[in-house]
Scaffold this motif. Structure first.
Motif, PDB file in Angstrom:
ATOM      1  N   VAL A   1     -92.797 -20.655  88.293  1.00 64.95           N
ATOM      2  CA  VAL A   1     -94.048 -19.930  88.117  1.00 64.95           C
ATOM      3  C   VAL A   1     -93.860 -18.484  88.542  1.00 64.95           C
ATOM      4  O   VAL A   1     -94.159 -17.539  87.795  1.00 64.95           O
ATOM      5  CB  VAL A   1     -95.171 -20.583  88.963  1.00 64.95           C
ATOM      6  CG1 VAL A   1     -96.486 -19.843  88.791  1.00 64.95           C
ATOM      7  CG2 VAL A   1     -95.311 -22.060  88.623  1.00 64.95           C
TER       8      VAL A   1
ATOM      9  N   GLU B   1    -104.685 -29.436  84.812  1.00 59.20           N
ATOM     10  CA  GLU B   1    -106.026 -29.349  85.429  1.00 59.20           C
ATOM     11  C   GLU B   1    -106.991 -28.567  84.524  1.00 59.20           C
ATOM     12  O   GLU B   1    -108.207 -28.797  84.556  1.00 59.20           O
ATOM     13  CB  GLU B   1    -105.995 -28.803  86.861  1.00 59.20           C
ATOM     14  CG  GLU B   1    -105.192 -27.596  87.183  1.00 59.20           C
ATOM     15  CD  GLU B   1    -103.686 -27.800  87.363  1.00 59.20           C
ATOM     16  OE1 GLU B   1    -103.124 -28.813  86.889  1.00 59.20           O
ATOM     17  OE2 GLU B   1    -103.062 -26.904  87.952  1.00 59.20           O
TER      18      GLU B   1
ATOM     19  N   GLU C   1    -112.464 -22.613  86.631  1.00 62.53           N
ATOM     20  CA  GLU C   1    -111.354 -23.238  87.352  1.00 62.53           C
ATOM     21  C   GLU C   1    -111.124 -22.383  88.593  1.00 62.53           C
ATOM     22  O   GLU C   1    -111.208 -21.158  88.530  1.00 62.53           O
ATOM     23  CB  GLU C   1    -110.080 -23.284  86.491  1.00 62.53           C
ATOM     24  CG  GLU C   1    -108.966 -24.032  87.217  1.00 62.53           C
ATOM     25  CD  GLU C   1    -107.688 -24.205  86.396  1.00 62.53           C
ATOM     26  OE1 GLU C   1    -107.776 -24.559  85.206  1.00 62.53           O
ATOM     27  OE2 GLU C   1    -106.603 -23.980  86.978  1.00 62.53           O
TER      28      GLU C   1
ATOM     29  N   LEU D   1     -99.787 -17.626  80.492  1.00 62.23           N
ATOM     30  CA  LEU D   1     -99.602 -18.729  81.431  1.00 62.23           C
ATOM     31  C   LEU D   1     -99.402 -20.016  80.623  1.00 62.23           C
ATOM     32  O   LEU D   1    -100.053 -20.207  79.594  1.00 62.23           O
ATOM     33  CB  LEU D   1    -100.892 -18.842  82.234  1.00 62.23           C
ATOM     34  CG  LEU D   1    -100.865 -19.468  83.608  1.00 62.23           C
ATOM     35  CD1 LEU D   1    -100.059 -18.602  84.572  1.00 62.23           C
ATOM     36  CD2 LEU D   1    -102.295 -19.625  84.133  1.00 62.23           C
TER      37      LEU D   1
ATOM     38  N   ASN E   1    -110.873 -19.392  83.532  1.00 63.64           N
ATOM     39  CA  ASN E   1    -109.810 -19.739  84.480  1.00 63.64           C
ATOM     40  C   ASN E   1    -109.132 -18.417  84.832  1.00 63.64           C
ATOM     41  O   ASN E   1    -108.100 -18.073  84.285  1.00 63.64           O
ATOM     42  CB  ASN E   1    -108.831 -20.713  83.813  1.00 63.64           C
ATOM     43  CG  ASN E   1    -107.608 -20.986  84.675  1.00 63.64           C
ATOM     44  OD1 ASN E   1    -107.621 -20.737  85.883  1.00 63.64           O
ATOM     45  ND2 ASN E   1    -106.548 -21.477  84.055  1.00 63.64           N
ATOM     46  N   PRO E   2    -109.758 -17.650  85.735  1.00 65.10           N
ATOM     47  CA  PRO E   2    -109.242 -16.310  86.016  1.00 65.10           C
ATOM     48  C   PRO E   2    -108.030 -16.372  86.951  1.00 65.10           C
ATOM     49  O   PRO E   2    -107.713 -17.440  87.468  1.00 65.10           O
ATOM     50  CB  PRO E   2    -110.427 -15.649  86.727  1.00 65.10           C
ATOM     51  CG  PRO E   2    -111.078 -16.764  87.462  1.00 65.10           C
ATOM     52  CD  PRO E   2    -110.920 -17.975  86.584  1.00 65.10           C
ATOM     53  N   PRO E   3    -107.347 -15.242  87.156  1.00 68.03           N
ATOM     54  CA  PRO E   3    -106.266 -15.239  88.155  1.00 68.03           C
ATOM     55  C   PRO E   3    -106.855 -15.597  89.515  1.00 68.03           C
ATOM     56  O   PRO E   3    -107.905 -15.082  89.884  1.00 68.03           O
ATOM     57  CB  PRO E   3    -105.800 -13.778  88.158  1.00 68.03           C
ATOM     58  CG  PRO E   3    -106.303 -13.194  86.881  1.00 68.03           C
ATOM     59  CD  PRO E   3    -107.567 -13.918  86.564  1.00 68.03           C
ATOM     60  N   TYR E   4    -106.175 -16.499  90.238  1.00 68.57           N
ATOM     61  CA  TYR E   4    -106.743 -16.875  91.539  1.00 68.57           C
ATOM     62  C   TYR E   4    -105.723 -17.136  92.641  1.00 68.57           C
ATOM     63  O   TYR E   4    -106.054 -17.655  93.698  1.00 68.57           O
ATOM     64  CB  TYR E   4    -107.705 -18.062  91.411  1.00 68.57           C
ATOM     65  CG  TYR E   4    -107.173 -19.367  90.832  1.00 68.57           C
ATOM     66  CD1 TYR E   4    -106.158 -20.085  91.459  1.00 68.57           C
ATOM     67  CD2 TYR E   4    -107.738 -19.896  89.679  1.00 68.57           C
ATOM     68  CE1 TYR E   4    -105.718 -21.300  90.938  1.00 68.57           C
ATOM     69  CE2 TYR E   4    -107.299 -21.107  89.146  1.00 68.57           C
ATOM     70  CZ  TYR E   4    -106.289 -21.805  89.781  1.00 68.57           C
ATOM     71  OH  TYR E   4    -105.864 -22.995  89.264  1.00 68.57           O
ATOM     72  N   ILE E   5    -104.467 -16.795  92.401  1.00 69.07           N
ATOM     73  CA  ILE E   5    -103.470 -16.990  93.454  1.00 69.07           C
ATOM     74  C   ILE E   5    -103.432 -15.717  94.314  1.00 69.07           C
ATOM     75  O   ILE E   5    -103.374 -14.614  93.775  1.00 69.07           O
ATOM     76  CB  ILE E   5    -102.063 -17.219  92.844  1.00 69.07           C
ATOM     77  CG1 ILE E   5    -102.100 -18.292  91.750  1.00 69.07           C
ATOM     78  CG2 ILE E   5    -101.048 -17.528  93.927  1.00 69.07           C
ATOM     79  CD1 ILE E   5    -102.169 -19.708  92.216  1.00 69.07           C
TER      80      ILE E   5
ATOM     81  N   ALA F   1    -101.828 -12.898  85.000  1.00 66.62           N
ATOM     82  CA  ALA F   1    -102.683 -14.073  84.804  1.00 66.62           C
ATOM     83  C   ALA F   1    -102.819 -14.905  86.072  1.00 66.62           C
ATOM     84  O   ALA F   1    -103.654 -15.797  86.141  1.00 66.62           O
ATOM     85  CB  ALA F   1    -102.112 -14.948  83.692  1.00 66.62           C
ATOM     86  N   LEU F   2    -101.984 -14.607  87.077  1.00 73.61           N
ATOM     87  CA  LEU F   2    -101.936 -15.462  88.259  1.00 73.61           C
ATOM     88  C   LEU F   2    -102.588 -14.864  89.493  1.00 73.61           C
ATOM     89  O   LEU F   2    -103.346 -15.526  90.191  1.00 73.61           O
ATOM     90  CB  LEU F   2    -100.472 -15.751  88.632  1.00 73.61           C
ATOM     91  CG  LEU F   2     -99.703 -16.735  87.769  1.00 73.61           C
ATOM     92  CD1 LEU F   2     -98.211 -16.654  88.097  1.00 73.61           C
ATOM     93  CD2 LEU F   2    -100.210 -18.150  87.979  1.00 73.61           C
TER      94      LEU F   2
ATOM     95  N   ARG G   1    -102.139 -25.685  81.958  1.00 72.10           N
ATOM     96  CA  ARG G   1    -101.956 -26.697  82.991  1.00 72.10           C
ATOM     97  C   ARG G   1    -102.827 -27.919  82.737  1.00 72.10           C
ATOM     98  O   ARG G   1    -103.926 -27.796  82.179  1.00 72.10           O
ATOM     99  CB  ARG G   1    -102.369 -26.130  84.357  1.00 72.10           C
ATOM    100  CG  ARG G   1    -101.697 -24.838  84.778  1.00 72.10           C
ATOM    101  CD  ARG G   1    -100.259 -25.096  85.165  1.00 72.10           C
ATOM    102  NE  ARG G   1     -99.730 -24.080  86.057  1.00 72.10           N
ATOM    103  CZ  ARG G   1     -99.107 -22.963  85.697  1.00 72.10           C
ATOM    104  NH1 ARG G   1     -98.948 -22.679  84.423  1.00 72.10           N
ATOM    105  NH2 ARG G   1     -98.629 -22.124  86.599  1.00 72.10           N
TER     106      ARG G   1
HETATM  107  N1  GLN Z   1    -103.113 -23.214  88.292  1.00 79.28           N
HETATM  108  C1  GLN Z   1    -102.197 -22.124  88.194  1.00 79.28           C
HETATM  109  C2  GLN Z   1    -101.057 -22.309  89.184  1.00 79.28           C
HETATM  110  O1  GLN Z   1    -101.237 -22.918  90.181  1.00 79.28           O
HETATM  111  C3  GLN Z   1    -102.868 -20.798  88.426  1.00 79.28           C
HETATM  112  C4  GLN Z   1    -103.850 -20.487  87.392  1.00 79.28           C
HETATM  113  C5  GLN Z   1    -104.650 -19.258  87.701  1.00 79.28           C
HETATM  114  O2  GLN Z   1    -104.296 -18.398  88.503  1.00 79.28           O
HETATM  115  N2  GLN Z   1    -105.742 -19.167  87.067  1.00 79.28           N
HETATM  116  O3  GLN Z   1     -99.967 -21.856  88.962  1.00 79.28           O
END
Ligand code: GLN
Length: 290
Positions: A209, A98, A249, A93, A193-197, A217-218, A96
């Motif tokens: 993206v 943030e 995160e 990734l 900052n794990p995958p979080y989408i 990773a997303l 970012r």
């Molecule tokens: N902040 C990233 C994004 O919005 C996602 C990062 C994540 O999944 N850890 O693309």
């Protein structure tokens, strides 16, 4: 032979839909600076000159990648993070801003608390951006960084080497930490900052993206958006020393849920923080003194 000004026009024409004309021009200047060392004044002086084929070819190759919405950082091969130049490719990734905020928070808080003699683990390190910037801020810290992807770890190691920083790398699945991570030594800081989408958010994502960055990773499964947080919280509960800190995160939609999860698990001082855009982005917690 072409004039540089005509290539500039081509960038604007072909990229304005995707990025807007101003941004298209910025991308063009970035490439000129990166690949040929030309500052903007140099360019302005030379834009009416005819240029060699090889320069035109390189610029037009980059243009065709930009047209496919490939992020400029992958084309340049690097991204800036906390003042450091980090190598990136499609296996990691792009760091970012943030996440820089997350790192700054940890640095401020831990500097006050410990003078930098810390044991830290970064779970899901990707390019290594968090682990590397923490090691750079705390040279005496023992920093560990874990990722499931060998390709990502390969990039992360190169980044640490380039900055002459030594980090303990661990190739493992963060969902399986219990098996791979047997240690009696406790950590002062666990960060991730794990995958979080979630799949439902796909539709809102920029093609930069969605098409080009690693889905590993997303994305997290929509039915279990907190999966990684649950596992990492369990890891932290077991492997943080009393008084140690956990930093996450998060997806802006799950601030309250992540806080709730940590409170139920028994963590103290659970705090939700916003990023510079005003979105819920960081959750921190402490394992209470027992
Ligand atoms: N902040 C990233 C994004 O919005 C996602 C990062 C994540 O999944 N850890 O693309």
């Amino acid at each position: 032979m072409q004039h540089l000004s005509s290539i500039e026009q081509q960038f604007v024409d072909e990229l304005k839909e995707l990025y807007g004309a101003g941004e298209a021009r910025e991308l063009y200047f970035l490439l000129l600076e990166d690949q040929f060392g030309w500052s903007r004044p140099t360019y302005l002086m030379r834009k009416q000159e005819l240029i060699d084929h090889y320069i035109a070819d390189r610029l037009l190759k980059a243009l065709s990648r930009l047209k496919e919405a490939e992020p400029i950082q992958y084309i340049l091969g690097y991204a800036w993070f906390s003042g450091m130049k980090l190598k990136v490719d499609r296996s990691v990734l792009i760091p970012r801003p943030e996440t820089e905020e997350l790192v700054q928070l940890i640095i401020e808080q831990q500097l006050q608390a410990h003078n930098g003699n810390l044991r830290i683990i970064d779970i899901g390190t990707g390019s290594g951006c968090i682990a590397i910037s923490l090691k750079s801020a705390f040279p005496h810290a023992s920093v560990h960084a874990l990722d499931i992807s060998n390709d990502a770890l390969h990039i992360a190691k190169q980044n640490a080497n380039r900055h002459s920083l030594s980090i303990e790398w661990i190739q493992a699945d963060m969902l399986d930490w219990d098996i791979i991570f047997q240690t009696d030594q406790l950590f002062d800081v666990v960060v991730s900052n794990p995958p979080y989408i979630t799949e439902q958010e796909r539709g809102d994502m920029h093609p930069n993206v969605l098409i080009h960055e690693p889905h590993l990773a997303l994305f997290v499964e929509g039915s279990a958006p907190l999966l990684f947080y649950e596992h990492i919280a369990a890891f932290a509960w077991k492997h943080l020393r009393a008084g140690g800190n956990l930093y996450f995160e998060i997806n802006r939609q799950y601030g309250a849920d992540v806080c709730d999860l940590l409170q139920k698990k028994g963590f103290s001082n659970v705090q939700l923080r916003q990023d510079m855009q005003g979105a819920d982005r960081i959750v921190q917690a402490q394992k209470r003194d027992s």
